[in-house]
Design a protein around this motif. Sequence first.
Motif, PDB file in Angstrom:
ATOM      1  N   LEU A   8       2.504  -8.741  -8.292  1.00  0.00           N
ATOM      2  CA  LEU A   8       3.281  -7.721  -7.582  1.00  0.00           C
ATOM      3  C   LEU A   8       2.419  -6.970  -6.572  1.00  0.00           C
ATOM      4  CD1 LEU A   8       5.431  -6.293 -10.527  1.00  0.00           C
ATOM      5  CD2 LEU A   8       6.168  -7.854  -8.710  1.00  0.00           C
ATOM      6  N   VAL A   9       1.182  -6.689  -6.959  1.00  0.00           N
ATOM      7  CA  VAL A   9       0.272  -6.006  -6.025  1.00  0.00           C
ATOM      8  C   VAL A   9       0.007  -6.877  -4.803  1.00  0.00           C
ATOM      9  CG1 VAL A   9      -2.096  -5.173  -5.742  1.00  0.00           C
ATOM     10  CG2 VAL A   9      -0.787  -4.552  -7.778  1.00  0.00           C
ATOM     11  N   LEU A  10      -0.177  -8.201  -5.027  1.00  0.00           N
ATOM     12  CA  LEU A  10      -0.425  -9.117  -3.908  1.00  0.00           C
ATOM     13  C   LEU A  10       0.781  -9.178  -2.971  1.00  0.00           C
ATOM     14  CD1 LEU A  10      -2.219 -11.218  -2.533  1.00  0.00           C
ATOM     15  CD2 LEU A  10      -1.240 -12.945  -4.078  1.00  0.00           C
ATOM     16  N   ILE A  11       1.985  -9.288  -3.517  1.00  0.00           N
ATOM     17  CA  ILE A  11       3.196  -9.324  -2.690  1.00  0.00           C
ATOM     18  C   ILE A  11       3.337  -8.026  -1.906  1.00  0.00           C
ATOM     19  CG2 ILE A  11       5.712  -9.442  -2.752  1.00  0.00           C
ATOM     20  CD1 ILE A  11       4.318 -12.101  -3.228  1.00  0.00           C
ATOM     21  N   GLY A  12       3.063  -6.919  -2.562  1.00  0.00           N
ATOM     22  CA  GLY A  12       3.150  -5.634  -1.866  1.00  0.00           C
ATOM     23  C   GLY A  12       2.154  -5.532  -0.728  1.00  0.00           C
ATOM     24  N   ALA A  13       0.939  -6.047  -0.959  1.00  0.00           N
ATOM     25  CA  ALA A  13      -0.085  -6.007   0.086  1.00  0.00           C
ATOM     26  C   ALA A  13       0.319  -6.865   1.278  1.00  0.00           C
ATOM     27  CB  ALA A  13      -1.418  -6.471  -0.489  1.00  0.00           C
ATOM     28  N   LEU A  14       0.878  -8.059   1.021  1.00  0.00           N
ATOM     29  CA  LEU A  14       1.338  -8.913   2.119  1.00  0.00           C
ATOM     30  C   LEU A  14       2.470  -8.245   2.905  1.00  0.00           C
ATOM     31  CD1 LEU A  14       1.315 -12.431   0.398  1.00  0.00           C
ATOM     32  CD2 LEU A  14      -0.248 -11.597   2.169  1.00  0.00           C
ATOM     33  N   ALA A  15       3.386  -7.622   2.181  1.00  0.00           N
ATOM     34  CA  ALA A  15       4.503  -6.955   2.866  1.00  0.00           C
ATOM     35  C   ALA A  15       4.004  -5.816   3.747  1.00  0.00           C
ATOM     36  CB  ALA A  15       5.495  -6.439   1.829  1.00  0.00           C
ATOM     37  N   LEU A  16       3.075  -5.045   3.217  1.00  0.00           N
ATOM     38  CA  LEU A  16       2.515  -3.954   4.014  1.00  0.00           C
ATOM     39  C   LEU A  16       1.764  -4.485   5.227  1.00  0.00           C
ATOM     40  CD1 LEU A  16       1.211  -1.541   1.201  1.00  0.00           C
ATOM     41  CD2 LEU A  16       3.161  -1.189   2.731  1.00  0.00           C
ATOM     42  N   GLY A  17       1.061  -5.605   5.036  1.00  0.00           N
ATOM     43  CA  GLY A  17       0.321  -6.185   6.165  1.00  0.00           C
ATOM     44  C   GLY A  17       1.237  -6.667   7.272  1.00  0.00           C
ATOM     45  N   PHE A  18       2.288  -7.394   6.881  1.00  0.00           N
ATOM     46  CA  PHE A  18       3.230  -7.868   7.905  1.00  0.00           C
ATOM     47  C   PHE A  18       3.955  -6.704   8.579  1.00  0.00           C
ATOM     48  CE2 PHE A  18       3.088 -11.984   5.509  1.00  0.00           C
ATOM     49  CZ  PHE A  18       2.627 -12.756   6.555  1.00  0.00           C
ATOM     50  N   SER A  19       4.281  -5.684   7.817  1.00  0.00           N
ATOM     51  CA  SER A  19       4.946  -4.516   8.411  1.00  0.00           C
ATOM     52  C   SER A  19       4.023  -3.821   9.405  1.00  0.00           C
ATOM     53  CB  SER A  19       5.361  -3.552   7.304  1.00  0.00           C
ATOM     54  OG  SER A  19       5.899  -2.363   7.853  1.00  0.00           O
ATOM     55  N   TRP A  20       2.753  -3.761   9.054  1.00  0.00           N
ATOM     56  CA  TRP A  20       1.791  -3.113   9.960  1.00  0.00           C
ATOM     57  C   TRP A  20       1.645  -3.905  11.250  1.00  0.00           C
ATOM     58  CZ3 TRP A  20      -3.116  -4.469  11.824  1.00  0.00           C
ATOM     59  CH2 TRP A  20      -3.857  -3.431  12.383  1.00  0.00           C
ATOM     60  N   LEU A  21       1.617  -5.266  11.137  1.00  0.00           N
ATOM     61  CA  LEU A  21       1.518  -6.093  12.338  1.00  0.00           C
ATOM     62  C   LEU A  21       2.784  -5.997  13.200  1.00  0.00           C
ATOM     63  CD1 LEU A  21      -0.172  -9.323  10.921  1.00  0.00           C
ATOM     64  CD2 LEU A  21      -1.209  -7.594  12.384  1.00  0.00           C
ATOM     65  N   ALA A  22       3.946  -5.891  12.557  1.00  0.00           N
ATOM     66  CA  ALA A  22       5.202  -5.802  13.312  1.00  0.00           C
ATOM     67  C   ALA A  22       5.274  -4.515  14.111  1.00  0.00           C
ATOM     68  CB  ALA A  22       6.383  -5.909  12.359  1.00  0.00           C
ATOM     69  N   ASP A  23       4.698  -3.456  13.628  1.00  0.00           N
ATOM     70  CA  ASP A  23       4.721  -2.173  14.322  1.00  0.00           C
ATOM     71  C   ASP A  23       3.716  -2.119  15.466  1.00  0.00           C
ATOM     72  OD1 ASP A  23       6.664  -1.321  12.600  1.00  0.00           O
ATOM     73  OD2 ASP A  23       5.277  -0.295  11.226  1.00  0.00           O
ATOM     74  N   ARG A  24       2.839  -3.078  15.561  1.00  0.00           N
ATOM     75  CA  ARG A  24       1.817  -3.088  16.603  1.00  0.00           C
ATOM     76  C   ARG A  24       1.933  -4.403  17.390  1.00  0.00           C
ATOM     77  NH1 ARG A  24       0.439  -0.118  12.572  1.00  0.00           N
ATOM     78  NH2 ARG A  24      -0.840   1.761  12.833  1.00  0.00           N
TER      79      ARG A  24
END
Length: 545
Positions: A8-24
């Motif tokens: 779950l921590v890994l999935i959350g980290a990937l989601a946060l990473g993709f969200s961060w890239l989408a905002d930039r």
Amino acid sequence: MIRILLFLVLIGALALGFSWLADRPGELVMVFGGYRFQVSVLVAAVVIVAIVAVAMLAWWVLKAIWTGPQRVGRYFRGRRRDRGYQALSTGMIAAGAGDAVLAQKMKERAAKLIRVDQEPLLHLLDAQTALLKGDHAAARRRFEAMAADPETRILGLRGLYLEALRAGEREAARNYAEKAVALSPQLEWASEAAMEQRCAEGDWDKALTILAQQKATKQVDKTRYNRRRAVLLTAKALSNLNNAPDIARTSALEAHALTPDFVPAAATAARALIRANDISKAQKILETTWKRNPHPELASLYVAGCRGDGAEDRLKKAQRLEKLHPNHREGALAIARAAIDAGKFEIARLNAEAALRMGPREDVYLVYADIEEVETGNQGRVREWLARAVRAPREAAWVADGYVSNRWLPFSPLDGRIDVFEWKAPVEQEEPADLLNVQLADKFRQEDHRSLTLDKAAAFDAPNAAGQDISETAPAKRVASLAALKAEPREDVPVIIESDVSEDTPPQQEGLRQPDDPGIGDPGEGAEKAVSAPSKQTARGGNLF
């Protein structure tokens, strides 16, 4: 649970990473082979993650194909092993329950599924099955095989030890125990057997060393350790009393310090001190133990410990000892015996009567017989008291496992166990519920040597007193008399026991005779002749040292 959290921590980290890239927003340009590739940063990240996932999946598939045969083999081997252990477990349970048929069946099944070199317990199941079938030779061979294997050596020695005990080979059993205790000192059964072996050999120092190992490995608590050490030290002192008196004295004093209520330790220490002419210290030790545990041996040493004392001095010592633990049978008997030597027969009778009130016993009647012998010389009354001694409960002796000894022993001569001798009556017998025996004593004292017939005296007998042999601790001078009385045929007619018959006494009927008259042609003539006149010494006379 931890794996789920990590996922779950890994999935959350990937989601946060993709969200961060989408905002930039941004672009990634790559030129390769004359071609120009331009994609956004988010798409590039997704492509990279997909490539990594595909690579990992491909690696897993290739690994599964490569290790597949091994996995299949391990699965079937594990299943076979599980079936073997199930059979082994069932066989052990069957052996414990005494089912020889099922144990044999499970043993054969387990042997097919499990190799012996993989599971040594197969030897144990085989040995147990052989024992159930009565094949002790086969069981011993299995135990020997287990003793040769380092993994099961202790178990094999234990089996060989039990088999040797069953066969009565105590020497071999103790040898196996010594091997086991050398490998594992914390084994209680092994150290106990090794100690018994050392005691049987008289090697008390080695036995004390084994006892110290038992304490170090917490096999015995402090109380039991002190008691056993006192027993071994007392045995060591007894063995050195004649040839090494200094060692005997030191060992006995240490034993007495460990257990002040232990009679053999106090008696041995007193003997060693008396031989060293330290009378005062010997008396203090005897007094200390007497207060806790009155015993006739302590009284004998205390009263007759100093060879130069006169009869009056011995009587005073007995009276002083009795005051340390009043109202006890042994104290009263000690005074009675000393009073006989001093010629104080009234004191002797009073104390013998006090001992009789505490319960009739063989030694009490023997003291009464001594009083009559020394004071009046009336053999009729002496024989009367001896007859009552025959029927009285036996006096106490050192008893262990039914074995009766007139002296204390550190271990049982039957099975070698340590500290099993107890001071008690060899044959348990219910004591009379009334004081009729005390009334008999009063009768003799008050009638002032008047005539008394046996049928009249029999009225004072306890109704439930049973006849029995005297113990080996009875005075030696009374043994022949008691045996003769037991062998003498009983008569239903009264017999006058007084040697002096008054003039108004009616003439004897035909067939009646005095108790000291052997008669002519009587069937009990041999038994009558066996009755010898008791000596003038007291019942407890003899060499104390």
